[in-house]
Design an enzyme around this catalytic site. Structure first.
Site, PDB file in Angstrom:
ATOM      1  CB  SER A  24      -0.960  -0.006   1.189  1.00  0.00           C
ATOM      2  OG  SER A  24      -1.874  -1.067   1.034  1.00  0.00           O
ATOM      3  CE  LYS A  71      -8.444  -6.116   5.473  1.00  0.00           C
ATOM      4  NZ  LYS A  71      -8.748  -6.643   4.145  1.00  0.00           N
ATOM      5  CG  ASP A 107     -10.841  -5.312   1.485  1.00  0.00           C
ATOM      6  OD1 ASP A 107      -9.855  -4.799   0.929  1.00  0.00           O
ATOM      7  OD2 ASP A 107     -10.849  -5.633   2.689  1.00  0.00           O
ATOM      8  N   GLY A 132     -13.834 -16.972   4.168  1.00  0.00           N
ATOM      9  CA  GLY A 132     -13.248 -16.090   5.185  1.00  0.00           C
ATOM     10  C   GLY A 132     -13.636 -14.634   4.932  1.00  0.00           C
ATOM     11  CG  ASN A 153     -14.668 -22.697   3.269  1.00  0.00           C
ATOM     12  OD1 ASN A 153     -13.600 -22.339   2.770  1.00  0.00           O
ATOM     13  ND2 ASN A 153     -14.878 -22.684   4.573  1.00  0.00           N
ATOM     14  CB  ILE A 217      -7.948 -12.730  -3.631  1.00  0.00           C
ATOM     15  CG1 ILE A 217      -7.807 -13.759  -2.534  1.00  0.00           C
ATOM     16  CG2 ILE A 217      -9.380 -12.616  -4.080  1.00  0.00           C
ATOM     17  CD1 ILE A 217      -8.324 -13.206  -1.207  1.00  0.00           C
ATOM     18  CE1 TYR A 219       0.396  -9.038  -2.642  1.00  0.00           C
ATOM     19  CE2 TYR A 219      -1.965  -9.173  -2.229  1.00  0.00           C
ATOM     20  CZ  TYR A 219      -0.692  -8.830  -1.806  1.00  0.00           C
ATOM     21  OH  TYR A 219      -0.515  -8.295  -0.566  1.00  0.00           O
TER      22      TYR A 219
HETATM   23  P1  ATR Z   1      -9.177 -13.966   4.624  1.00  0.00           P
HETATM   24  O1  ATR Z   1      -9.577 -12.950   5.648  1.00  0.00           O
HETATM   25  O2  ATR Z   1      -7.955 -13.580   3.839  1.00  0.00           O
HETATM   26  O3  ATR Z   1     -10.296 -14.358   3.747  1.00  0.00           O
HETATM   27  P2  ATR Z   1      -9.507 -16.180   6.409  1.00  0.00           P
HETATM   28  O4  ATR Z   1     -10.652 -15.444   7.017  1.00  0.00           O
HETATM   29  O5  ATR Z   1      -8.507 -16.822   7.289  1.00  0.00           O
HETATM   30  O6  ATR Z   1      -8.681 -15.242   5.449  1.00  0.00           O
HETATM   31  O7  ATR Z   1     -10.112 -17.262   5.385  1.00  0.00           O
HETATM   32  C1  ATR Z   1      -9.325 -18.145   4.706  1.00  0.00           C
HETATM   33  C2  ATR Z   1     -10.204 -19.080   3.864  1.00  0.00           C
HETATM   34  O8  ATR Z   1      -9.342 -19.923   3.123  1.00  0.00           O
HETATM   35  C3  ATR Z   1     -11.098 -19.992   4.690  1.00  0.00           C
HETATM   36  O9  ATR Z   1     -12.304 -20.187   4.001  1.00  0.00           O
HETATM   37  C4  ATR Z   1     -10.290 -21.309   4.755  1.00  0.00           C
HETATM   38  O10 ATR Z   1     -11.060 -22.463   4.858  1.00  0.00           O
HETATM   39  P3  ATR Z   1     -11.664 -22.976   6.277  1.00  0.00           P
HETATM   40  O11 ATR Z   1     -12.896 -22.156   6.499  1.00  0.00           O
HETATM   41  O12 ATR Z   1     -11.939 -24.407   6.079  1.00  0.00           O
HETATM   42  O13 ATR Z   1     -10.581 -22.718   7.294  1.00  0.00           O
HETATM   43  C5  ATR Z   1      -9.649 -21.287   3.394  1.00  0.00           C
HETATM   44  N1  ATR Z   1      -8.396 -22.066   3.378  1.00  0.00           N
HETATM   45  C6  ATR Z   1      -7.244 -21.768   4.016  1.00  0.00           C
HETATM   46  N2  ATR Z   1      -6.312 -22.710   3.749  1.00  0.00           N
HETATM   47  C7  ATR Z   1      -6.898 -23.626   2.943  1.00  0.00           C
HETATM   48  C8  ATR Z   1      -6.463 -24.826   2.316  1.00  0.00           C
HETATM   49  N3  ATR Z   1      -5.207 -25.279   2.457  1.00  0.00           N
HETATM   50  N4  ATR Z   1      -7.328 -25.492   1.540  1.00  0.00           N
HETATM   51  C9  ATR Z   1      -8.594 -25.045   1.366  1.00  0.00           C
HETATM   52  N5  ATR Z   1      -9.076 -23.914   1.923  1.00  0.00           N
HETATM   53  C10 ATR Z   1      -8.241 -23.195   2.691  1.00  0.00           C
END
Ligand code: ATR
Length: 274
Positions: A24, A71, A107, A132, A153, A217, A219
């Site tokens: 940023s 956040k 966002d 998430g 998910n 998302i 990058y």
């Molecule tokens: P953000 O705020 O960036 O969205 P988050 O709230 O931690 O991050 O959410 C991450 C998402 O990625 C979640 O939906 C997570 O799945 P779970 O709800 O089962 O935890 C998903 N995620 C993270 N690692 C993963 C993996 N190795 N395979 C599949 N889904 C994954």
């Protein structure tokens, strides 16, 4: 001659933990430079959030981006938040209006704008992988554009919760084998594929030929394995840098009240990421 910064320089910044790798500052400072605005944008690594938010008022900092992990938690320290931030349950942008701290969220707009650059969203059928915070912001934006949403998910209960919120359907990840052919757009909102695990992909690559557009998302790397495989199969692809760029542009325009120099900000972003 340019004498900035000086005693009247406006201060902006990002609050997060960690923030050492945030892109940023590069984007916003390049915009200030191009538009010859006497302002700087700094990164603040914050663990005591309440003290930091009080500091925004005390120091007269004009605007702040908020990132992980603050956040959601930041909301209780603000004077006011708008409807979108309420619905998303997260603030990524603070505007200091004469000592009143106003929270909003850009966002969702970053995600929607990146998509709208390549495809009209109304009535499009979209699979979101992940449930998430990022998924939530994007889903609410897409719902408002009239898209039809499916959340897939790893943890199905979280997919269900988000689907209820955005009027969509939901499933686990395995079900994508059967349902992918019904959809137009795929968006990965999980960290799967992020450096150093850049050889990972969240969906069986052969399913990607079902989609017209695939957005990630993640990058880092800019072209993830997901996007590489999608491109090979003829999909239009959107990198995570676009969402990052457009959420920053929306912030800049809220703070500065003039159009952001998009091309220059994008150039600065690409240069910083190498
Ligand atoms: P953000 O705020 O960036 O969205 P988050 O709230 O931690 O991050 O959410 C991450 C998402 O990625 C979640 O939906 C997570 O799945 P779970 O709800 O089962 O935890 C998903 N995620 C993270 N690692 C993963 C993996 N190795 N395979 C599949 N889904 C994954």
């Amino acid at each position: 001659m340019n004498m900035y910064p000086n005693a009247t320089t406006d201060i902006y910044g990002i609050v997060g933990h960690p923030v050492g790798h945030s892109l940023s500052p590069v984007m916003h400072n390049s915009a200030f430079r191009i538009l010859k605005i006497n302002a700087v944008y700094l990164a603040f690594d914050v663990t005591n959030l309440e003290a930091a938010i009080n500091g925004i008022k005390a120091l007269g900092i004009k605007g702040v981006s908020v990132t992980i992990p603050h956040k959601q938690a930041v909301i209780e320290f603000l004077d006011e938040i708008d409807d979108m931030a309420k619905r998303i349950g997260a603030v990524n942008t603070i505007i200091n209006r004469d000592g009143i701290l106003f929270g909003t969220n850009t966002d969702w707009l970053g995600g929607v704008r990146a998509l709208e650059e390549v495809i009209e969203l109304k009535d499009k059928k979209i699979v979101i992988i992940g449930a998430g915070g990022s998924a939530r912001a994007i889903c609410i934006g897409l719902k408002d554009r009239g898209a039809i949403i499916h959340i897939a998910n790893r943890t199905v209960s979280k997919a269900k919760e988000l689907a209820l919120l955005c009027g969509g359907s939901f499933s686990g990840l395995k079900e994508l084998d059967e349902i992918s052919s019904e959809f137009d757009i795929l968006i990965n909102t999980t960290p799967v594929g992020m450096y150093p695990k850049h050889n990972e992909i969240v969906i069986d690559p052969k399913l990607l030929s079902n989609f017209n557009v695939v957005m990630d998302i993640v990058y880092s790397p800019v072209e993830t394995l997901l996007l590489k495989e999608a491109r090979k199969r003829g999909c239009k692809t959107i990198t995570g840098l676009k969402m990052l760029l457009y959420q920053a542009i929306a912030q800049f325009e809220l703070w500065i009240n003039q159009l952001a120099p998009i091309k220059e900000m994008e150039k600065a972003l690409l240069k910083a990421i190498g």
